[in-house]
Design a protein around this motif. Structure first.
Motif, PDB file in Angstrom:
ATOM      1  N   GLU A  67       5.153   5.858  -2.801  1.00 36.78           N
ATOM      2  CA  GLU A  67       4.330   7.042  -3.044  1.00 36.78           C
ATOM      3  C   GLU A  67       2.909   6.641  -3.434  1.00 36.78           C
ATOM      4  OE1 GLU A  67       3.556  11.038  -3.025  1.00 36.78           O
ATOM      5  OE2 GLU A  67       5.428  10.060  -2.417  1.00 36.78           O
ATOM      6  N   VAL A  68       2.779   5.561  -4.229  1.00 37.46           N
ATOM      7  CA  VAL A  68       1.472   5.043  -4.648  1.00 37.46           C
ATOM      8  C   VAL A  68       1.458   3.537  -4.376  1.00 37.46           C
ATOM      9  CG1 VAL A  68       1.329   6.817  -6.450  1.00 37.46           C
ATOM     10  CG2 VAL A  68       2.190   4.542  -7.035  1.00 37.46           C
ATOM     11  N   ASN A  69       0.305   2.914  -4.506  1.00 39.20           N
ATOM     12  CA  ASN A  69       0.229   1.460  -4.347  1.00 39.20           C
ATOM     13  C   ASN A  69       1.158   0.782  -5.347  1.00 39.20           C
ATOM     14  OD1 ASN A  69      -1.789   1.745  -2.418  1.00 39.20           O
ATOM     15  ND2 ASN A  69      -3.438   1.570  -3.938  1.00 39.20           N
ATOM     16  N   MET A  70       1.804  -0.302  -4.899  1.00 41.81           N
ATOM     17  CA  MET A  70       2.702  -1.057  -5.775  1.00 41.81           C
ATOM     18  C   MET A  70       2.191  -2.474  -5.943  1.00 41.81           C
ATOM     19  SD  MET A  70       4.994   1.067  -6.791  1.00 41.81           S
ATOM     20  CE  MET A  70       5.831  -0.223  -7.728  1.00 41.81           C
ATOM     21  N   LEU A  71       2.225  -2.944  -7.187  1.00 37.85           N
ATOM     22  CA  LEU A  71       1.879  -4.324  -7.529  1.00 37.85           C
ATOM     23  C   LEU A  71       3.120  -4.959  -8.138  1.00 37.85           C
ATOM     24  CD1 LEU A  71      -0.425  -6.507  -8.020  1.00 37.85           C
ATOM     25  CD2 LEU A  71      -0.545  -5.565 -10.335  1.00 37.85           C
ATOM     26  N   PHE A  72       3.655  -5.987  -7.478  1.00 37.13           N
ATOM     27  CA  PHE A  72       4.843  -6.694  -7.964  1.00 37.13           C
ATOM     28  C   PHE A  72       4.444  -8.097  -8.406  1.00 37.13           C
ATOM     29  CE2 PHE A  72       6.414  -3.695  -4.732  1.00 37.13           C
ATOM     30  CZ  PHE A  72       7.335  -2.981  -5.483  1.00 37.13           C
ATOM     31  N   LEU A  73       4.936  -8.512  -9.561  1.00 31.71           N
ATOM     32  CA  LEU A  73       4.617  -9.818 -10.136  1.00 31.71           C
ATOM     33  C   LEU A  73       5.906 -10.611 -10.307  1.00 31.71           C
ATOM     34  CD1 LEU A  73       2.265  -8.414 -12.921  1.00 31.71           C
ATOM     35  CD2 LEU A  73       1.507  -9.524 -10.818  1.00 31.71           C
ATOM     36  N   LEU A  74       6.010 -11.741  -9.622  1.00 30.33           N
ATOM     37  CA  LEU A  74       7.183 -12.619  -9.712  1.00 30.33           C
ATOM     38  C   LEU A  74       6.783 -13.839 -10.531  1.00 30.33           C
ATOM     39  CD1 LEU A  74       8.303 -12.429  -5.961  1.00 30.33           C
ATOM     40  CD2 LEU A  74       9.030 -10.994  -7.871  1.00 30.33           C
ATOM     41  N   GLY A  75       7.247 -13.920 -11.773  1.00 33.19           N
ATOM     42  CA  GLY A  75       6.728 -14.917 -12.705  1.00 33.19           C
ATOM     43  C   GLY A  75       7.429 -16.261 -12.699  1.00 33.19           C
ATOM     44  N   GLY A  76       8.762 -16.271 -12.842  1.00 30.12           N
ATOM     45  CA  GLY A  76       9.484 -17.531 -13.069  1.00 30.12           C
ATOM     46  C   GLY A  76       9.977 -18.190 -11.799  1.00 30.12           C
ATOM     47  N   ARG A 119      -3.813   5.444  -6.704  1.00 31.12           N
ATOM     48  CA  ARG A 119      -2.989   5.154  -7.880  1.00 31.12           C
ATOM     49  C   ARG A 119      -2.155   3.906  -7.621  1.00 31.12           C
ATOM     50  NH1 ARG A 119       0.509  10.251  -7.722  1.00 31.12           N
ATOM     51  NH2 ARG A 119       1.542   9.334  -9.538  1.00 31.12           N
ATOM     52  N   THR A 120      -1.813   3.217  -8.716  1.00 38.82           N
ATOM     53  CA  THR A 120      -0.995   1.997  -8.630  1.00 38.82           C
ATOM     54  C   THR A 120       0.052   2.012  -9.720  1.00 38.82           C
ATOM     55  OG1 THR A 120      -2.823   0.689  -7.711  1.00 38.82           O
ATOM     56  CG2 THR A 120      -1.040  -0.543  -8.755  1.00 38.82           C
ATOM     57  N   ARG A 121       1.261   1.547  -9.373  1.00 37.51           N
ATOM     58  CA  ARG A 121       2.295   1.245 -10.355  1.00 37.51           C
ATOM     59  C   ARG A 121       2.622  -0.237 -10.237  1.00 37.51           C
ATOM     60  NH1 ARG A 121       5.897   6.382  -8.450  1.00 37.51           N
ATOM     61  NH2 ARG A 121       4.397   7.969  -9.146  1.00 37.51           N
ATOM     62  N   ALA A 162       0.831  -1.203   0.000  1.00 40.10           N
ATOM     63  CA  ALA A 162       0.000   0.000   0.000  1.00 40.10           C
ATOM     64  C   ALA A 162       0.863   1.249   0.000  1.00 40.10           C
ATOM     65  CB  ALA A 162      -0.918   0.000   1.223  1.00 40.10           C
ATOM     66  N   GLY A 163       0.428   2.257  -0.766  1.00 43.21           N
ATOM     67  CA  GLY A 163       1.171   3.505  -0.875  1.00 43.21           C
ATOM     68  C   GLY A 163       0.509   4.649  -0.132  1.00 43.21           C
ATOM     69  N   ARG A 164       1.193   5.779  -0.108  1.00 38.25           N
ATOM     70  CA  ARG A 164       0.629   6.972   0.516  1.00 38.25           C
ATOM     71  C   ARG A 164      -0.634   7.417  -0.223  1.00 38.25           C
ATOM     72  NH1 ARG A 164       6.179   7.924   0.454  1.00 38.25           N
ATOM     73  NH2 ARG A 164       7.133   7.941   2.524  1.00 38.25           N
ATOM     74  N   ASP A 165      -0.570   7.376  -1.529  1.00 38.79           N
ATOM     75  CA  ASP A 165      -1.723   7.709  -2.366  1.00 38.79           C
ATOM     76  C   ASP A 165      -2.387   6.399  -2.779  1.00 38.79           C
ATOM     77  OD1 ASP A 165      -3.538   8.442  -4.295  1.00 38.79           O
ATOM     78  OD2 ASP A 165      -2.160   9.717  -5.437  1.00 38.79           O
ATOM     79  N   ARG A 166      -3.507   6.082  -2.137  1.00 42.85           N
ATOM     80  CA  ARG A 166      -4.167   4.795  -2.398  1.00 42.85           C
ATOM     81  C   ARG A 166      -4.993   4.812  -3.681  1.00 42.85           C
ATOM     82  NH1 ARG A 166      -4.300   1.692   2.499  1.00 42.85           N
ATOM     83  NH2 ARG A 166      -2.474   2.371   3.676  1.00 42.85           N
TER      84      ARG A 166
END
Length: 346
Positions: free
Chosen positions: A74-83, A44-46, A38-42
């Motif tokens: 600063e904003v919500n972050m979405l991380f994707l770990l694929g392999g 928006r997401t990167r 979760a980011g400070r600005d909920r």
């Protein structure tokens, strides 16, 4: 199949759940994984994907360090770990894709076949749900060499994202089913190639770029970029025929269709003149190679020539993604190239 059958989820993970090192964290991962912070600005997401190839660890190393340090983005972050699956095969981070498996970063297009297709489709569904304002895909280069970025779109937003990590941007119209093609969803998307997988400098670059990506209110404005970005357009992709053989030796053994010197990686992003040999070709000649442009046309005569059994550039070239890994050279490509001026070859 629901995404929960394909992916695991971590929401605002505590440092104690991550292990003391990236290897410990990898050991605790059981599936391709989505990490949300979760980011400070909920509002928006990167997004950032990494480890799409199991032998490219810099993005995972950077993310583990960033999570352990408990940054608040600063904003919500979405991380994707694929392999995750190939990365876990001992020794860890040594295999690009599962034996007999497909390249995950060639699987982000229909018909989404096999296990890799299911993972790619699930990752795309997560992105669609999150509606990020931008997306990075963090890789290591298949050989040693300087960092660069790749995109299918060249505009201010893509150059600004690039400048968080590097000052070199490759723009290509070639479509291979890579995650980078998510840019066609009108979401600025850039692939970051951090440098060699064994290079501490590549790991540090991935971390520093991640900190910039997550801490700045605006990452899509070129006016705030830290340096000018040099853009190379539509490189030629030189591929080796599936049945061809390649060796890396100081001189040819006579057993291989193509021989490159062991230090060929040092040519990455350097200019090779027409009188500098790249390697040696066998009896089959250049028939074992294809030079594919962004529009799928082919003209090897403009790329390479043969003289006295040696391969030379047909004109002054700037080459990159050169590898000394014969598996990658055969399964992916030998190298990419543009004119020495940075312009397309054809």
């Amino acid at each position: 199949m629901s995404n929960s059958n394909v992916l695991d989820y971590l929401n605002d993970p505590s440092p104690r759940t991550l292990g003391r090192s990236p290897l410990e964290w990898l050991d605790r991962l059981h599936k391709p994984t989505v990490v949300r912070v979760a980011g400070r600005d909920r509002s928006r997401t990167r997004a950032m994907a990494t480890l799409l190839h199991g032998n490219e660890p810099s993005g995972l190393f950077a993310l583990h360090r960033w999570l352990i340090e408990q940054h608040t983005p600063e904003v919500n972050m979405l991380f994707l770990l694929g392999g995750v699956y190939p990365a876990k095969i001992p020794p860890a981070f040594s295999i690009r894709q599962l034996p007999e498996g497909r390249d995950l970063n060639r699987s982000f297009k229909e018909p989404f076949e096999g296990e890799e297709g299911a993972i790619a489709q699930a990752m795309l569904a997560e992105l669609h749900k999150a509606q990020p304002e931008c997306l990075l895909d963090v890789h290591n280069t298949s050989g040693t060499g300087p960092a660069f970025a790749v995109t299918i779109t060249n505009d201010a937003a893509h150059q600004a994202l690039t400048s968080l990590f590097t000052d070199r941007l490759i723009m290509t119209d070639l479509r291979l089913g890579a995650l980078m093609e998510y840019s066609e969803q009108e979401v600025p998307t850039v692939t970051i190639e951090c440098g060699g997988a064994q290079d501490d400098q590549a790991h540090q670059l991935a971390y520093e770029g991640l900190v910039r990506y997550t801490s700045r209110p605006d990452v899509l404005s070129l006016e705030k970029a830290e340096w000018d970005v040099a853009v190379l357009r539509n490189p030629i992709r030189v591929e080796l025929a599936p049945e061809a053989t390649i060796e890396y030796r100081l001189e040819p053994s006579g057993q291989a269709d193509l021989t490159f010197p062991p230090d060929i990686e040092h040519r990455n992003f350097g200019i090779v003149s027409p009188d500098e040999p790249l390697g040696w070709i066998g009896e089959k000649g250049l028939n074992i190679l294809t030079a594919i442009s962004h529009n799928r046309t082919e003209n090897m005569e403009q790329v390479l020539r043969v003289k006295d059994g040696q391969i030379y550039p047909a004109q002054a070239l700037k080459a990159f993604m050169i590898t000394t890994n014969p598996v990658i050279a055969k399964s992916d490509c030998l190298f990419y190239a543009v004119k020495a001026t940075g312009e397309p070859i054809f």
